[in-house]
Write a protein that holds these residues in place. Structure first.
Motif, PDB file in Angstrom:
ATOM      1  N   VAL A 191      53.365  29.461 -19.269  1.00  0.00           N
ATOM      2  CA  VAL A 191      53.396  28.218 -19.949  1.00  0.00           C
ATOM      3  C   VAL A 191      53.857  27.395 -19.080  1.00  0.00           C
ATOM      4  CG1 VAL A 191      55.401  27.985 -21.517  1.00  0.00           C
ATOM      5  CG2 VAL A 191      54.885  30.321 -21.510  1.00  0.00           C
ATOM      6  N   ILE A 192      53.215  25.704 -19.589  1.00  0.00           N
ATOM      7  CA  ILE A 192      53.699  24.576 -19.036  1.00  0.00           C
ATOM      8  C   ILE A 192      54.347  23.226 -19.714  1.00  0.00           C
ATOM      9  CG2 ILE A 192      51.142  24.095 -19.880  1.00  0.00           C
ATOM     10  CD1 ILE A 192      51.457  22.168 -16.687  1.00  0.00           C
ATOM     11  N   GLY A 193      55.360  23.054 -18.831  1.00  0.00           N
ATOM     12  CA  GLY A 193      55.739  21.725 -20.586  1.00  0.00           C
ATOM     13  C   GLY A 193      55.784  20.456 -19.839  1.00  0.00           C
ATOM     14  N   ASP A 228      54.513  26.501 -27.547  1.00  0.00           N
ATOM     15  CA  ASP A 228      55.058  28.108 -27.381  1.00  0.00           C
ATOM     16  C   ASP A 228      56.494  27.613 -28.031  1.00  0.00           C
ATOM     17  OD1 ASP A 228      55.790  30.171 -26.751  1.00  0.00           O
ATOM     18  OD2 ASP A 228      56.869  29.672 -25.154  1.00  0.00           O
ATOM     19  N   SER A 229      57.137  26.582 -27.548  1.00  0.00           N
ATOM     20  CA  SER A 229      58.934  26.154 -28.024  1.00  0.00           C
ATOM     21  C   SER A 229      58.939  24.775 -27.419  1.00  0.00           C
ATOM     22  CB  SER A 229      59.861  27.118 -26.926  1.00  0.00           C
ATOM     23  OG  SER A 229      59.547  26.842 -25.953  1.00  0.00           O
ATOM     24  N   GLY A 231      61.788  22.717 -25.837  1.00  0.00           N
ATOM     25  CA  GLY A 231      62.493  22.592 -25.085  1.00  0.00           C
ATOM     26  C   GLY A 231      64.255  22.231 -24.552  1.00  0.00           C
ATOM     27  N   THR A 234      61.963  19.271 -21.736  1.00  0.00           N
ATOM     28  CA  THR A 234      59.941  19.753 -22.399  1.00  0.00           C
ATOM     29  C   THR A 234      59.457  20.245 -23.595  1.00  0.00           C
ATOM     30  OG1 THR A 234      60.164  22.041 -20.831  1.00  0.00           O
ATOM     31  CG2 THR A 234      59.678  20.041 -19.966  1.00  0.00           C
ATOM     32  N   ASN A 236      57.553  22.616 -24.820  1.00  0.00           N
ATOM     33  CA  ASN A 236      56.801  23.997 -23.696  1.00  0.00           C
ATOM     34  C   ASN A 236      55.280  24.106 -24.493  1.00  0.00           C
ATOM     35  OD1 ASN A 236      58.851  24.182 -21.728  1.00  0.00           O
ATOM     36  ND2 ASN A 236      59.759  25.677 -23.249  1.00  0.00           N
ATOM     37  N   LYS A 238      51.514  27.341 -24.004  1.00  0.00           N
ATOM     38  CA  LYS A 238      51.410  27.982 -24.231  1.00  0.00           C
ATOM     39  C   LYS A 238      49.773  28.538 -23.487  1.00  0.00           C
ATOM     40  CE  LYS A 238      53.259  32.969 -23.498  1.00  0.00           C
ATOM     41  NZ  LYS A 238      54.719  34.174 -24.342  1.00  0.00           N
ATOM     42  N   ASP A 275      64.756  20.864 -16.118  1.00  0.00           N
ATOM     43  CA  ASP A 275      64.914  20.716 -17.413  1.00  0.00           C
ATOM     44  C   ASP A 275      66.191  19.361 -16.709  1.00  0.00           C
ATOM     45  OD1 ASP A 275      64.564  23.073 -18.027  1.00  0.00           O
ATOM     46  OD2 ASP A 275      65.435  23.943 -17.016  1.00  0.00           O
TER      47      ASP A 275
END
Length: 356
Positions: A191-193, A228-229, A231, A234, A236, A238, A275
């Motif tokens: 995973v990279i944000g 993916d999500s 945050g 960020t 995210n 995948k 974050d």
């Protein structure tokens, strides 16, 4: 008187010996026939068992199953010869007692050596079903390594630290076995944000282009870059990709891909914030203004020093970047072959013949 007493004492003994001699004389031919049958059965047990075990090898290639079947057949033939000998000798009740006693002894021994019997039966089942073979990379009972040796008691793994791990066959048969060699194609992901002010589709396409251009990434199944999500600070992404684990190390490939995507995002100006953090600012009182001014003068001097340090770091990073351009392509070769060579060259702590 003394002679008469001695004769009266020896008379029953002599009578019994005479009776026993008559019985032996009458039974001697049958005893010889029974003894001959026992010797013949003992001699022929080996050839007969080898002959009868040949059909088993056509249905199952396991050497352990063939060996156990051959020994069972030999034992049954020898027991049959012993039973015939006892019956012809007139010891029918003793023959029945021996047969029943053998079954009872087997039951007692089975309970006494339950774990050994369980491992042996498990080794038979493993040799028949063959969930793995020598040299396979497996994960079993929370241990990952190369199968080095499989005997009638335990299986020896050589993990990627070079340690020999012996696992009882009963534990292996009851455990979940993950065989990495059965299908060399393996999938990895990370995973990279990115910042919310960046283009998600542009970042996805940029990362996907890097995956498609890399020689270690397989075209089928195709790599993917998915959202993916969401945050706290960020968006995210995948990253999924497949490699051939026989040729390349999945850890090395993932490291190179992560570094390449990071450099590409930095070049494209795609932010990757950390974050979110909450900052609490406390306003100073009037009597603290003087102390704050003195602190600000110290901070300004420190900022100058920090600026000089940052300039030094910037020049150093530029030199490092120029050096990285001359670095050869990363080593992505899998280390499984080296572990297999170590397993073959090392001393096996488990004594016994391989059953696979």
């Amino acid at each position: 008187m003394t002679d008469e007493r001695a004769q009266s004492t020896l008379a029953p003994i002599l009578t019994d010996m005479s009776t026993l001699a008559d019985i032996l004389g009458a039974k001697l031919p049958f005893i010889l026939i029974g003894l001959t049958c026992f010797i013949v059965a003992f001699i022929l047990s080996g050839p007969i068992s080898r002959l009868l075990v040949k059909p088993v090898k056509h249905f199952n290639k396991s050497e352990l199953v063939a060996l156990v079947t051959k020994r069972l057949i030999s034992l049954l033939i020898v027991l049959l010869g012993a039973y015939v000998l006892l019956r012809l000798s007139g010891l029918t009740e003793f023959a029945i007692a021996v047969a029943s006693g053998t079954g009872l002894a087997g039951l007692i021994v089975g309970f006494a050596f339950k774990d050994i019997a369980e491992n042996f039966i498990s080794s038979l089942l493993l040799s028949v079903q063959k969930p793995f073979k020598i040299g396979d990379v497996v994960d079993v009972a929370s241990n990952t390594g190369v199968i080095s040796r499989v005997t009638s008691r335990a299986t020896t793994l050589v993990d990627f630290d070079g340690n020999h791990i012996q696992i009882p066959n009963a534990v292996i048969y009851k455990s979940i076995i993950k065989n990495y060699t059965a299908n060399p194609k393996m999938r990895s992901h990370f995973v990279i944000g990115i910042g919310y002010d960046a283009s998600a589709s542009g970042a996805q396409q940029l990362a996907l282009d890097i995956l498609l251009e890399h020689s270690a990434i397989l075209d089928k199944p195709k790599p993917q870059v998915l959202v993916d999500s969401l945050g706290s600070s960020t968006l995210n992404l995948k990253v999924y990709f497949w490699i051939d684990s026989d040729k390349n190390s999945i850890l090395k490939v993932r490291s190179v891909i992560q570094r390449s995507i990071l450099e590409a995002f930095e070049t494209a100006g795609i932010p990757m914030p950390d974050d979110a953090r909450e900052r609490i600012i406390k306003y100073a009182q009037d009597d603290d203004v003087a102390s704050l001014e003195s602190k600000s003068s110290h901070l300004s001097s420190k900022e100058k020093d920090a600026n000089s340090v940052s300039k030094t770091r910037t020049s150093g990073s530029q030199n490092l970047a120029s050096r990285e351009q001359h670095v050869k392509e990363d080593d992505l070769e899998s280390e499984v072959s080296e572990i297999k060579e170590q397993a073959q060259q090392s001393r096996s702590p488990e004594q016994g013949d391989n059953i696979l």
